[in-house]
Structures are given as C-alpha cells and as structure tokens.
Enzyme design. Structure first.
Site, short mmCIF file in Angstrom:
data_model
loop_
_atom_site.label_atom_id
_atom_site.label_comp_id
_atom_site.label_asym_id
_atom_site.label_seq_id
_atom_site.Cartn_x
_atom_site.Cartn_y
_atom_site.Cartn_z
N LEU B 78 44.63 60.36 0.03
CA LEU B 78 44.52 61.33 1.12
C LEU B 78 43.14 61.37 1.78
O LEU B 78 42.99 61.91 2.88
CB LEU B 78 44.90 62.73 0.62
CG LEU B 78 46.32 62.84 0.05
CD1 LEU B 78 46.63 64.29 -0.33
CD2 LEU B 78 47.37 62.33 1.03
N ARG B 80 41.71 59.04 3.18
CA ARG B 80 41.70 58.17 4.36
C ARG B 80 43.08 57.96 4.99
O ARG B 80 43.17 57.58 6.15
CB ARG B 80 41.10 56.81 4.01
CG ARG B 80 41.94 56.04 3.02
CD ARG B 80 41.19 54.95 2.30
NE ARG B 80 42.07 54.30 1.33
CZ ARG B 80 42.43 54.82 0.16
NH1 ARG B 80 41.99 56.01 -0.20
NH2 ARG B 80 43.24 54.19 -0.65
N LYS B 93 55.90 56.64 0.75
CA LYS B 93 55.05 56.63 1.94
C LYS B 93 55.86 56.50 3.22
O LYS B 93 55.52 57.07 4.26
CB LYS B 93 54.02 55.50 1.86
CG LYS B 93 52.88 55.81 0.93
CD LYS B 93 51.76 54.82 1.10
CE LYS B 93 50.63 55.18 0.13
NZ LYS B 93 49.56 54.16 0.17
N ASP B 137 47.13 45.65 2.00
CA ASP B 137 45.90 45.82 1.22
C ASP B 137 45.73 44.73 0.17
O ASP B 137 45.03 44.93 -0.81
CB ASP B 137 45.90 47.20 0.55
CG ASP B 137 47.04 47.36 -0.44
OD1 ASP B 137 47.86 46.43 -0.56
OD2 ASP B 137 47.11 48.42 -1.10
N CYS B 195 39.52 47.89 -2.41
CA CYS B 195 38.90 49.17 -2.05
C CYS B 195 38.95 50.13 -3.23
O CYS B 195 38.09 50.98 -3.39
CB CYS B 195 39.61 49.79 -0.84
SG CYS B 195 39.24 48.92 0.69
N CYS B 351 38.30 49.60 -18.77
CA CYS B 351 37.77 50.18 -17.52
C CYS B 351 39.01 50.60 -16.71
O CYS B 351 40.03 50.96 -17.29
CB CYS B 351 36.89 49.18 -16.77
SG CYS B 351 37.73 47.69 -16.23
#
Lengths: 89, 393
Positions: B78, B80, B93, B137, B195, B351
């Site tokens: 949210l 972006r 979506k 993406d 990203c 991680c």
C-alpha cells in the site's frame, strides 16, 4: 568526462554515484572504467571483453555497440551512462 | 469549426461533460475521446506501476481495461500501489482494481485475469488488445510480455523501477526496437535485487506509471512522439530526466530480420538458466542449505540448532523466529559476534528469502564454521509453509 553509475551497480563502486575519467576514444573509455572501477568492470564486461547482454553503456546517449568503431572519438565533456536491466514494478 | 467537430461521434452528453477538459484539447477533440472510448488497454501487473496507470487510464475514459495479476493485496503493497486500499488487503488485486476503477469511472469495462502470465496463457490473454502496459515485477514476465507482444504485433509500454530510479520506453511498435534489442540476455538469477529486497521510493512508480499511461494514451490517439527508440531514465534524487537512443537490432532473436524465436518459450528457464559468471558479490553463493520442514523437525527434536537472523532491526519487527531462540545479528555485524559463536554447534542462518543468509553462511564457512546452514527461502518460506500467522513481505 563523467560516468554515471546507476543504483543497482553502486555496491560495486563503494556507493559512488559517478566518477570522472579522461579518454579520447570509446576504447579508452572502457579501458579507464576497467582501471578505475575493476569490480564494476567485472559486472559490465564478459570474459571476451564485450558488454554483457543485460547491461548497456551509452556515450552521450548512443549505445556503444552502435558506434562503428571503438576508435571513434568522444568529446571531452561526454557523459557515459550505464543502463542495467531492472525488473521492479 | 475544425474537422473533428464536424464528424458525428458516439459520446453521450454526460461523457462530453466528464471528459470536457481533454476534449477541448485540439489534439484530442471529440474524435479522440471517441477513439479512447473504443480503445482497449491491457495492464500486466496491478502493482506499483499498474496502479497509477490504471487510475489515469480509467479516468481518461479508455473503454476497456484488462488487468492481469495473480497476487493478493498485501499491507506492504500500500506504500506505492495506490489502486488498492487498506480494506482490500487479502483480496485479489484484480478484484480490488476492478472495484476501484468502477468507482472512478463506471463506464469503463474491466476484464480481470487473476493469474500469473505464463507461456501457456499469454497469447490468449494478450491477443486483441490495442496496447499493453507492462508493470510486471520480474524478468521472466518482462521477456514473456515482450515476445508475446512482438509475435502479436501489439505495442507495449515498458516501465521499471529500482530504489529512486526508473526507466520507460515503448517497445514492439512497428519498426521500433523491442525489449530484447535493449537487453539481449536476462541477468543471472539474484544478480539484481528486487524492490522487496532493495526498496523503492513509493512515489517513483507513481511517476513512471503515469508516464506509461501517457504513452499508452498517445499510442491510442496517434498523437505526439511516443517513446519509440528512446529510453527515458528517471532519477528522483537529483530529479533528473535523461534519455538515451535505442535502435532495433536487426539480429534480434524475436524482432530481428531473421528471428529464431517464433513462438513463446519457457521464460522461467530462460531467466533462471543464465549462467554467465559474474565478478560481483551480488550473486547468491552456493552454500549448504536446510529447508523449512527439516528445520521444524529438528526444532522438535533434541538436535535443535542455534538460529541466527541476519536481517535488519526493522525486519525483525515484521516477523522473526525469536520463539525458537533466534538471535538478530544484521549481516554487517556478523564479524563482531564470531567470538560468541561455537564452530562445533549446528547453526541455521536465515534472512527474508535466503540471499543475505547465503552470504553469511559463506562468510562463516571461510572462518571455520562448517556446520552453518542457510534456511532455504528464508523466513518468508517459513511463513508460507510452517507458520501462516507470520506476515510475508
């Protein structure tokens, strides 16, 4: 002349966003990049010395593969732009 | 009276009022607005780039919008992805996009494709659209969109973002270059952080996505100079817009004079199979691994390993394996705590997705920690397969 380093490649230049070099031809530009930023050069060039297929190097807006010869002259204030592939959307 | 005003158009009085500010533009006129109404634009991805593009294309009166996205809305979107809102979290979506577009402009016909584009469905989904906007993406989808658009003869508007920088162009336009003319090969897997790993300024896809919407409208209306043969580079920190020249490559494997790719290929394999060696530290090192199921089994046995989390503090607060004794040691501080670790003990390092932890395992192995294992897929994989109560990000 100024070489602009895009964000995805700055890990290879210690965070430097740009650096200066002096060159009279395209070949010299590439030679200087190898000398000044060897890690960056390792990412840009394959073993045969060509620019890798997922990165492009432009001198004053023209991609160097389209320049007829590496001996082609470049102007003193030229801007070297490195364009890596990024996929973020 | 100009030529546009003489020709009858199919706009209703309400539409004429709604679109008045652009109808009075001489380059648009009632004819152009009518052309917009009969146009169809497909958005691949309803994320950071697809969001602003969808909003503006809907508001501008594009008659038919397609939205392809197989994901659901997550809270971390949210910042972006302005097409979606907080109540939409957890919803698909495409459904979220459909609802929002309908509220902006109920005259727009929306077609939902709640799937990930792949080689089997791409031609069927893309065929028939006037313009495609690529807001995907990942590299496999980008090459897939390119090849499908070249094969179908559909121009597509390219956009991509990373941290504070973006790129935009128009590919697969008649006579113009395609994405492969610019990037012949995909980068090796993990060579370019996403990203999600590297971050992105929320407003950046807003900038690039609206540039894509502008180009899509220009293509539909046939006005201006579209970004064909030009790559626009946006850098928001110095706030610079530059462009470089692109040329169609006559030797291009898909749009060249003698193309070798004449049907879609396996793009996951194409992008995952690139093995060009890199003299750079971004590539994920090959190290010993453990998967999440095995770790869970070992936690329940008498052989529970010591767990290290090499992410940053803020990531720990999103999700962590603290209940299993995990300790937070950000990758940059790993060397400082070596003396506190026992090389004879089993260590599991994790991680977010397994990239940074692979680097950590390699560093540990180089100083004698032979029993360190990388948690494959990171904590996100743990959240997906073992503990769905943890968020993924």
């Amino acid at each position: 002349m100024t070489v602009r380093v895009p964000a995805p490649l700055r890990e290879l230049t210690g965070g430097r966003e740009q650096f200066q070099l002096e060159a009279r031809t395209v070949d010299e530009v590439l030679e200087q990049i190898r000398r000044i930023e060897p890690l960056l050069a390792g990412r840009l060039f394959s073993d045969d010395g060509n620019v890798r297929g997922f990165i492009n190097v432009f001198v004053d807006g023209t991609e160097i593969r389209h320049l007829e010869s590496g001996r082609r002259g470049v102007r003193p204030g030229a801007v070297v732009t490195i364009v890596p592939s990024v996929a973020g959307g | 009276m100009n030529e546009n005003e003489r020709e009858p158009v199919a706009l209703t009085p309400e539409e004429t009022l709604r679109y008045h500010r652009q109808i009075i533009l001489p380059q648009v006129g009632p004819q152009g607005q009518d052309r917009m109404k009969s146009a169809s634009i497909l958005l691949v991805g309803a994320g950071g780039l697809g969001s602003p593009a969808a909003l503006y294309l809907a508001a501008a009166g594009v008659g038919r919008l397609g939205v392809v996205d197989g994901d659901v809305v997550e809270l971390s979107n949210l910042q972006r992805q302005v097409l979606h809102d907080t109540p939409s979290v957890g919803r698909s979506k495409t459904e979220s996009a459909h609802r929002r577009i309908a509220r902006i402009n109920p005259d727009v016909q929306v077609e939902e494709y709640p799937v990930r584009l792949n080689s089997d469905n791409a031609l069927g989904i893309l065929e028939g659209w006037d313009v495609v906007v690529d807001g995907s993406d990942n590299f496999p989808t980008r090459y897939l969109v390119n090849d499908a658009c070249v094969l179908l003869g559909i121009p597509f508007v390219y956009g991509a973002v990373f941290r504070f920088e973006g790129q935009a162009s128009v590919f697969a336009s008649p006579g113009g270059p395609c994405y492969r003319c610019l990037f012949r090969d995909p980068p090796p897997p993990d060579a370019v952080p996403s990203c999600a790993e590297a971050g992105v300024l929320g407003v950046l896809p807003g900038l690039v996505g609206t540039i894509q919407a502008t180009e899509a409208i220009k293509l539909v209306l046939g006005i201006g100079d579209p970004l064909v043969g030009r790559l626009l580079l946006v850098d928001t920190l110095p706030m610079e817009f530059r462009e470089v020249e692109l040329r169609r490559d006559p030797g291009c494997v898909v749009c060249g004079d003698f193309p070798s790719i004449t049907s879609l290929i396996d793009y996951e394999e194409f992008c995952g199979g690139a093995t060009a060696p890199l003299a750079a530290p971004l590539e994920r090192p090959q190290v010993a691994e453990i998967d999440v199921e095995e770790l869970r089994a070992r936690l329940g046995s008498g052989r529970a390993p010591v767990i290290l989390d090499v992410r940053e503090n803020h990531e720990w607060s999103i999700s962590n394996l603290g209940p299993y004794g995990a300790r937070l040691v950000p990758l940059g501080r790993l060397q400082e705590v070596l003396s506190e670790l026992d090389p004879e003990e089993d260590l599991v390092i994790y991680c977010r997705t397994g990239h940074r932890s692979a680097i950590a395992v390699k560093q540990l192995a180089s100083v004698g920690f032979d029993r360190a294992l990388n948690l494959r897929g990171g904590i996100n994989e743990w959240a997906r397969k073992i503990d769905p109560s943890l968020p993924t990000y």
